[in-house]
Design an enzyme around this catalytic site. Structure first.
Site, PDB file in Angstrom:
ATOM      1  N   ASP A 109       0.775  -1.249   0.000  1.00 18.49           N
ATOM      2  CA  ASP A 109       0.000   0.000   0.000  1.00 18.49           C
ATOM      3  C   ASP A 109       0.807   1.299   0.000  1.00 18.49           C
ATOM      4  OD1 ASP A 109       0.709  -0.895   2.536  1.00 18.49           O
ATOM      5  OD2 ASP A 109      -1.286  -0.783   3.403  1.00 18.49           O
ATOM      6  N   PHE A 202      14.690  -0.068   5.696  1.00 16.03           N
ATOM      7  CA  PHE A 202      13.466  -0.346   4.950  1.00 16.03           C
ATOM      8  C   PHE A 202      12.250  -0.137   5.858  1.00 16.03           C
ATOM      9  CE2 PHE A 202      10.900  -3.924   2.780  1.00 16.03           C
ATOM     10  CZ  PHE A 202      10.511  -3.126   1.737  1.00 16.03           C
ATOM     11  N   GLU A 203      12.316  -0.703   7.072  1.00 20.44           N
ATOM     12  CA  GLU A 203      11.191  -0.570   7.999  1.00 20.44           C
ATOM     13  C   GLU A 203      11.028   0.871   8.480  1.00 20.44           C
ATOM     14  OE1 GLU A 203      12.109  -3.820  10.624  1.00 20.44           O
ATOM     15  OE2 GLU A 203      11.195  -5.273   9.233  1.00 20.44           O
ATOM     16  N   HIS A 351       3.389 -14.390   1.538  1.00 23.72           N
ATOM     17  CA  HIS A 351       4.815 -14.227   1.282  1.00 23.72           C
ATOM     18  C   HIS A 351       5.442 -15.520   1.807  1.00 23.72           C
ATOM     19  CE1 HIS A 351       4.130  -9.851   1.202  1.00 23.72           C
ATOM     20  NE2 HIS A 351       5.360  -9.688   0.790  1.00 23.72           N
ATOM     21  N   GLU A 354      11.085 -15.851   1.156  1.00 23.89           N
ATOM     22  CA  GLU A 354      11.878 -14.642   0.880  1.00 23.89           C
ATOM     23  C   GLU A 354      13.089 -14.710   1.801  1.00 23.89           C
ATOM     24  OE1 GLU A 354       9.955 -10.928   1.808  1.00 23.89           O
ATOM     25  OE2 GLU A 354      11.336  -9.730   0.619  1.00 23.89           O
ATOM     26  N   HIS A 379       7.174 -13.914  -3.598  1.00 25.44           N
ATOM     27  CA  HIS A 379       8.624 -14.084  -3.755  1.00 25.44           C
ATOM     28  C   HIS A 379       9.029 -15.526  -4.093  1.00 25.44           C
ATOM     29  CE1 HIS A 379       9.676  -9.991  -2.854  1.00 25.44           C
ATOM     30  NE2 HIS A 379       8.934 -10.032  -1.750  1.00 25.44           N
ATOM     31  N   ASP A 437       7.770  -2.921  -3.747  1.00 22.45           N
ATOM     32  CA  ASP A 437       7.737  -1.575  -3.149  1.00 22.45           C
ATOM     33  C   ASP A 437       8.469  -0.579  -4.036  1.00 22.45           C
ATOM     34  OD1 ASP A 437       6.595  -2.169  -0.356  1.00 22.45           O
ATOM     35  OD2 ASP A 437       8.202  -3.647  -0.559  1.00 22.45           O
TER      36      ASP A 437
HETATM   37 ZN   LIG Z   1       6.099  -7.993  -0.427  1.00 26.50          ZN
END
Ligand SMILES: [Zn+2]
Ligand SMILES: *[C@@H]1O[C@H](CO)[C@@H](O)[C@H](O)[C@H]1NC(C)=O
Ligand SMILES: *[C@@H]1O[C@H](CO)[C@@H](O)[C@H](O)[C@H]1NC(C)=O
Ligand SMILES: *[C@@H]1O[C@H](CO)[C@@H](O)[C@H](O)[C@H]1NC(C)=O
Ligand SMILES: *[C@@H]1O[C@H](CO)[C@@H](O)[C@H](O)[C@H]1NC(C)=O
Ligand SMILES: *[C@@H]1O[C@H](CO)[C@@H](O)[C@H](O)[C@H]1NC(C)=O
Length: 505
Positions: A109, A202-203, A351, A354, A379, A437
């Site tokens: 999102d 990333f987070e 997911h 990954e 993934h 993303d």
């Molecule tokens: Zn993802």
């Protein structure tokens, strides 16, 4: 599509036998040719018969690819941050951009819109406050009054005031942008030396963006702009993993998840009214895999309810967050069995795989996702290490959502020629290409990931037929009903034929 790899035709076997038993010292060239053709036919799109116009376009693309492969700086071997602008300037990229790619089935999102717009447009709106965290990051809130202090963050500053005091706002804006994306002009290997470092940053980006995008008016504009970016990249349909946050208003009041889903629905309708050749969006409700069992159970209950109330736009359920650090699917087995126990339909889109750590509890997610009848695998990077999971995924047509740039940036693979999906592509395994993303990776739409797949792990072998197969797959393996899939395919086909006739010389 065949359910299992084809066996060699009898004629080839006969040739093989006669060759092995004969006295020829050089292998029979007819056999060699037959084996080459056999392999070519097995790859994604290997069985698609191209029209004359498609063949001409295929030849052009192949010539471009030969030139691209001849470059000293082979782009899919470079880190995407260094390669991005070079890819963008490549002739293959411009063909891929024009190509109708069907659907993007693996997206999140809050990473579909360029951070440039977030900073230059959103943070310039009135009533936007910012604070600085202990970890060198920033947080935002829109508020009609001075907001209450936020733990582990500096006192709030009104951005308007900060900008008025700052000599050079370009520098300030650039540093805010840096907070919202992983993309950097510096050496990415030095900035992100390990998976832990890159995942931590990333987070942080998602937390930084949170207060900006969960404000109702921004949320609407953000999603509308996201649809526009995919549409401009010739993507006609999306399936988005959504956290369905409680959106807030300027006075601090908040709305529930149903409201959020309704806004998504509204904005989608507004967009398709303006662009009727955009097919639509469906949503996969997602929960961080870091939560405990009771929160997960509640989330599954909630998803079942949403699935029942919004069957036309809800696709199902998934978990998000770093697999290697989160809890494995099996840990949540009771919560995940609730729909089946109650006879309620809640498709899963997990997911799984990954990871590059073989044999961990997390690595087990691939098989477990299939045990839970997942509709697709997000993934599936580790799929080749699990022959049983791979076979099951092929036989039950559970497509793998391959996101090449994401896997490279998050440090599972460096050189995209070595991506495991090379194998999947060469045997026409059910798969789609997606971008995960894009905004956080400095990309947009799907074209960059198609480039990495087509030029990187596709090599010389994958040609126009493979691209066509991947686009068709993105509709066939979507959550759309069979009737809607036929409609989407008709629409896609019209776009495809137009693309071919406009680009084949
Ligand atoms: Zn993802
Ligand atoms: C900000 O974005 C909105 C929605 O995309 C647009 O209508 C508006 O014109 C933009 N404002 C500026 C100052 O660019
Ligand atoms: C502001 O900073 C940017 C980036 O460092 C620089 O390119 C620009 O020249 C500066 N502008 C002014 C007016 O100093
Ligand atoms: C985030 O923005 C702040 C404020 O402009 C800046 O000091 C900090 O270096 C930025 N952090 C990152 C990771 O870019
Ligand atoms: C689960 O997490 C929630 C939210 O963090 C917390 O309120 C709750 O107490 C936790 N439950 C258990 C059993 O640990
Ligand atoms: C998965 O599907 C099989 C076959 O339809 C069924 O027996 C099984 O109960 C399902 N499992 C779950 C967890 O939904």
């Amino acid at each position: 599509m065949p359910a299992s790899p084809q066996r060699p035709p009898a004629a080839v076997l006969l040739l093989l036998v006669s060759c092995l038993s004969g006295s020829l010292s050089i292998p029979d060239p007819r056999l060699r040719e037959a084996l080459i053709q056999l392999e070519d036919g097995m790859q994604a799109g290997g069985k698609i018969k191209l029209t004359d116009a498609e063949k001409r376009l295929d030849d052009q693309l192949f010539k471009m690819k030969q030139e691209e492969m001849g470059r000293p700086d082979f782009l899919p071997a470079m880190h995407f941050f260094k390669a991005r602008d070079l890819i963008r300037a490549s002739p293959i990229f411009s063909v891929l951009q024009k190509m109708p790619k069907g659907g993007a089935l693996h997206l999140h999102d809050f990473s579909i819109v360029d951070v440039e717009w977030l900073v230059k447009n959103v943070t310039y709106r009135p009533n936007c406050y910012m604070c600085f965290t202990d970890k060198q990051s920033v947080r935002f809130i829109f508020s009609s009054q001075w907001p209450k202090p936020r733990p582990q963050c500096s006192p709030w500053v009104l951005l308007e005031n900060l900008r008025a005091k700052t000599g050079n706002t370009t520098e300030l804006d650039n540093s805010i942008m840096n907070n919202l994306t992983l993309f950097t002009d510096e050496d990415p290997e030095a900035v992100y030396p390990s998976q832990d470092v890159v995942w931590d940053r990333f987070e942080q980006t998602f937390q930084a963006v949170w207060g900006l995008v969960t404000y109702v008016p921004v949320f609407r504009d953000y999603f509308y702009r996201g649809l526009g970016l995919f549409y401009a990249d010739n993507v006609m349909y999306l399936e988005v993993r959504v956290l369905l946050p409680e959106l807030y208003e300027l006075d601090g009041s908040t709305h529930d998840k149903t409201f959020t889903l309704k806004v998504y629905q509204d904005v989608t309708e507004q967009f398709t009214a303006k662009y009727p050749d955009f097919f639509g969006v469906r949503f996969i409700s997602s929960v961080p895999r870091a939560v405990n069992v009771s929160v997960m159970t509640e989330a599954v209950e909630e998803a079942m309810k949403l699935q029942k109330d919004f069957p036309h736009i809800m696709a199902g359920f998934d978990m998000v967050g770093r697999e290697d650090k989160g809890r494995p699917l099996w840990y949540f087995r009771e919560a995940l069995s609730l729909p089946q126990e109650r006879g309620i339909n809640l498709p899963f889109f997990f997911h799984a795989g990954e990871t590059d750590l073989e044999g961990t509890d997390v690595d087990q997610n691939l098989l477990d996702s299939l045990l839970f009848n997942t509709s697709r695998i997000g993934h599936g990077f580790a799929l080749l290490r699990h022959p049983v999971a791979k076979d099951l995924s092929r036989k039950s047509k559970v497509a793998v959502e391959v996101c090449p740039i994401s896997n490279q940036v998050l440090k599972l693979v460096k050189d995209l020629r070595n991506h495991p999906a090379a194998v999947l592509l060469s045997e026409n395994h059910p798969m789609v290409i997606s971008s995960d993303d894009p905004a956080v990776f400095g990309a947009f739409g799907l074209s960059f990931d198609f480039y990495e797949a087509f030029v990187g792990f596709g090599g010389f072998k994958s040609r126009l037929g493979s691209l066509k197969q991947l686009a068709i797959n993105s509709i066939r393996y979507s959550s759309l009903s069979p009737v809607q899939q036929e409609k989407a395919l008709v629409l896609w086909n019209t776009k495809w034929n137009k693309f071919v006739s406009e680009n084949a010389l």
